[in-house]
Write an enzyme that holds these catalytic residues in place. Structure first.
Site, mmCIF file in Angstrom:
data_model
loop_
_atom_site.group_PDB
_atom_site.id
_atom_site.type_symbol
_atom_site.label_atom_id
_atom_site.label_comp_id
_atom_site.label_asym_id
_atom_site.label_seq_id
_atom_site.Cartn_x
_atom_site.Cartn_y
_atom_site.Cartn_z
ATOM 1 N N GLU A 1 30.264 34.670 35.228
ATOM 2 C CA GLU A 1 31.052 35.707 35.738
ATOM 3 C C GLU A 1 32.056 36.296 34.837
ATOM 4 O O GLU A 1 32.751 35.645 34.594
ATOM 5 C CB GLU A 1 31.626 35.132 37.291
ATOM 6 C CG GLU A 1 31.345 35.766 38.514
ATOM 7 C CD GLU A 1 32.027 35.259 39.356
ATOM 8 O OE1 GLU A 1 31.635 34.710 40.212
ATOM 9 O OE2 GLU A 1 33.092 35.640 39.534
ATOM 10 N N ASP B 1 43.451 38.295 43.533
ATOM 11 C CA ASP B 1 43.595 37.253 42.578
ATOM 12 C C ASP B 1 44.839 36.662 42.606
ATOM 13 O O ASP B 1 45.854 37.261 42.782
ATOM 14 C CB ASP B 1 43.109 37.499 41.253
ATOM 15 C CG ASP B 1 41.639 37.890 41.012
ATOM 16 O OD1 ASP B 1 40.822 36.941 41.321
ATOM 17 O OD2 ASP B 1 41.124 39.065 40.674
#
Lengths: 263, 400
Positions: free
Chosen positions: A49, A60
């Site tokens: 990824e 995040d």
């Protein structure tokens, strides 16, 4: 069959689980990202990824946000990410490459241009964190037309009926977010994750990967026992932060190998 | 604009708005939508809301004819909707009273908020204290420095203030951090967003709670002038005070609605916070689609304004829609013009306005000059400037 699906079926026939590391493109530099990508594969990663840097990565935690900030300081955005991906693909035709990012950079260059760049770099799947299925009909349709997997997140709070809706849109695999929180958090509850993954698997034919909070070989092993893939991100980025340019590849390799052995 | 009925069921104002969030937040937003739909027309809830607005906030806020300012400019009559006289000193409290009441109804013991200038943080801390809710306020580290009196005010009110060190360390980063907190603590936490941005239902809900401003104004202008104003002017950062006064005026077609953005050092310099005036590209941030200051690869760029409360790269999605449909007009006023209006109002009317509000006043002065004396302008005097005296003194090179 997509490269992602092929990889999952191959792993399944060997009774193995997928290890999917995450890194951000351009962190700590464009050159190092290129090296790290190959190192990840050499150390046992099955897919990768690659994060598209974004100025406001809301889902995040601080570790991945710092990675984005370093990448942006190196002038790496969505177009440079594709350059890195393209170069990786030129010397590795087997490892699925998944781009993970936020909606705004995609919309800024335009969906059609984004898809053109995906085809050019032979990208296998996309995760767009802030495109829930209701807001991404055109996006999903066009990804399908281009044989690129649309990977969706499922959360601990996603209700059954909604899971069914998301499954209809998803291809490649389903990404289960193991906890209520942002990437890199600590408090993963294995039993709860196990229960939820079983529920998702009863509804979907797709493989289920687990991420957000997988930090060590023990957790990875436990999670791999009931899922199809492990995604590990913040832990690798912490290694990038701690290392110098001479020992970075080696340190990352150690982490990946220890998880590979555990699962 | 007949039968204006936005947003649609999924929070869209034409192509703007929506719900662009990670899956982890969907359940919380669904719950909020459901509860808000249940309570927004609930008689008991509305009674409690209006009771608090009257007895705790001090509503209705008066409309004041700025006679000396009008005379000095020599054009249209200038009226002020005095939101600066509210408890906590700005319109922000209208919305926080509403959302905190909703939090209480939903059984959430903890509220969080983001703040730029600190007005929304103070308003949230205030109502949290009054209702006995735990309160955490996220504030960009830059803004913590710029707005230290408000930081201390929040602390006095029992709130925890968390300086946000990531990104540009301003309002947008505080919003990111608050969203992260919410994702993590979603079961016991209500996120009180302070502006008409964020994912659905926030733009609608914040507008609705603030629309008390416009509703009052319509009645008051009728009493004072026997007619509605020719123009309603409000400053626009995220745009909550503007939506609050614009929304009830949308059907009044003869009344121009004018939003004033922050031109900072000037639109041409790129150092501003005026995505609508500058015709910035449309983008997705903080859960909605709207005009957004960004570079050609979609990275959000740093904004500049002398006023922390306008220092935001996006704008509420309904403003984007009102711009496109032409129902509202958007203009920008730079730092120097806003400061001049600030000083002028202090000396002419004995009112110290917030620097945010000073942008609206500066434009009202320009417009009043162009209009004949029988025209009327209503400015939403959204906040008082006590919090800004350090900033203003610094600019003048004065130590206080």
């Amino acid at each position: 069959m997509s490269r992602i699906t092929k990889t999952f079926s191959l792993l399944k026939s060997n009774n193995k689980k997928a290890l999917i590391p995450f890194i951000t493109a351009g962190d700590p530099s464009v050159e190092m990202t290129k090296k790290i990508l190959h190192q990840l594969v050499d150390s046992g990663a099955d897919m990768i990824e690659l994060g598209i840097p974004f100025s406001d990565p809301m889902a995040d935690g601080p570790v991945i946000q710092r990675a984005s900030e370093r990448a942006l300081a190196n002038n790496v955005g969505i177009r440079k990410t594709f350059e890195i991906a393209k170069e990786f693909r030129s010397s590795d035709q087997d490892t699925p490459l998944i781009l993970m990012g936020y909606a705004n950079p995609i919309e800024a260059i335009g969906l059609d241009e984004f898809l053109r760049l995906c085809k050019e770099a032979d990208i296998d799947g996309i995760i767009t964190v802030d495109y829930p299925h209701e807001e991404s009909k055109e996006y999903v349709t066009k990804l399908r037309e281009n044989d690129i997997d649309a990977i969706f997140l499922l959360a601990p709070t996603t209700e059954k009926e909604r899971i069914k809706q998301i499954i209809k849109q998803a291809t490649g695999f389903l990404y289960y977010v193991s906890l209520k929180g942002v990437t890199g958090a600590q408090n993963i509850d294995i039993d709860q994750v196990k229960h939820r993954v079983a529920e998702i698997k009863s509804l979907a034919d797709l493989p289920v990967g687990v991420g957000f909070g997988v930090r060590d070989p023990e957790t990875a092993k436990a999670v791999a026992s009931f899922s199809d893939a492990i995604v590990i991100g913040s832990r690798i980025i912490q290694e990038i932060e701690k290392s110098n340019l001479d020992n970075m590849l080696e340190n990352i390799s150690k982490i990946i190998k220890s998880i590979r052995e555990a699962i | 604009m007949d039968n204006y009925n936005f947003p649609d069921q999924n929070g869209h104002f034409g192509p703007y708005g929506g719900t662009f969030v990670a899956e982890t937040l969907i359940e919380a937003l669904d719950e909020l939508k459901e509860m808000y739909n249940q309570f927004k027309d609930d008689k008991e809830f509305l009674n409690e809301f209006h009771h608090d607005l009257k007895h705790f906030v001090g509503r209705p806020s008066p409309i004041y004819f700025a006679e000396r300012l009008t005379y000095k400019i020599g054009g249209a009559k200038i009226y002020f909707k005095r939101e600066d006289l509210n408890h906590t000193g700005a319109h922000k409290v209208n919305n926080t009273v509403g959302q905190a009441l909703l939090a209480k109804k939903m059984g959430k013991p903890r509220v969080i908020a983001e703040t730029g200038a600190g007005q929304h943080g103070v308003a949230t801390a205030t109502i949290a204290a009054r209702l006995g809710l735990e309160c955490v306020v996220y504030m960009g580290a830059e803004d913590v420095k710029r707005q230290s009196p408000n930081v201390y005010r929040m602390k006095l009110l029992g709130a925890k203030v968390v300086p946000v060190e990531s990104g540009s360390k301003t309002l947008k980063d505080a919003l990111n951090e608050a969203l992260r907190d919410w994702v993590t603590n979603v079961s016991n936490t209500f996120y009180i967003i302070g502006t008409v941005a964020g994912p659905h239902p926030y733009p609608m809900m914040v507008r609705d709670f603030n629309s008390v401003v416009g509703k009052e104004a319509i009645g008051q202008m009728d009493d004072l002038e026997g007619k509605q104003p020719d123009a309603v002017i409000a400053c626009v950062g995220g745009g909550s005070n503007a939506m609050g006064i614009f929304y009830p005026y949308i059907p009044y077609k003869e009344t121009r609605l004018i939003g004033v953005e922050a031109a900072g050092h000037g639109i041409d310099t790129g150092k501003h916070a005026a995505p609508l005036t500058a015709n910035s590209p449309v983008g997705v941030l903080h859960g909605n689609r709207t005009y957004m200051m960004q570079n050609e690869e979609g990275q959000i760029i740093e904004t500049h304004s002398v006023s922390a409360g306008l220092d935001y790269p996006g704008v509420g999605p309904e403003h984007s829609w009102l711009k496109d449909t032409g129902r509202a007009e958007y203009v920008a006023v730079n730092d120097d013009e806003a400061l001049a209006a600030f000083h002028n109002l202090c000396k002419t009317e004995g009112i110290i306005p917030a620097l945010e509000t000073s942008h609206a006043i500066a434009y009202a002065e320009k417009l009043a000059k162009e209009l004949p004396k029988d025209k009327t302008i209503l400015v939403n005097l959204s906040g008082r400037g006590d919090k800004d005296i350090n900033t203003v003194a610094n600019i003048a090179g004065i130590k206080i």
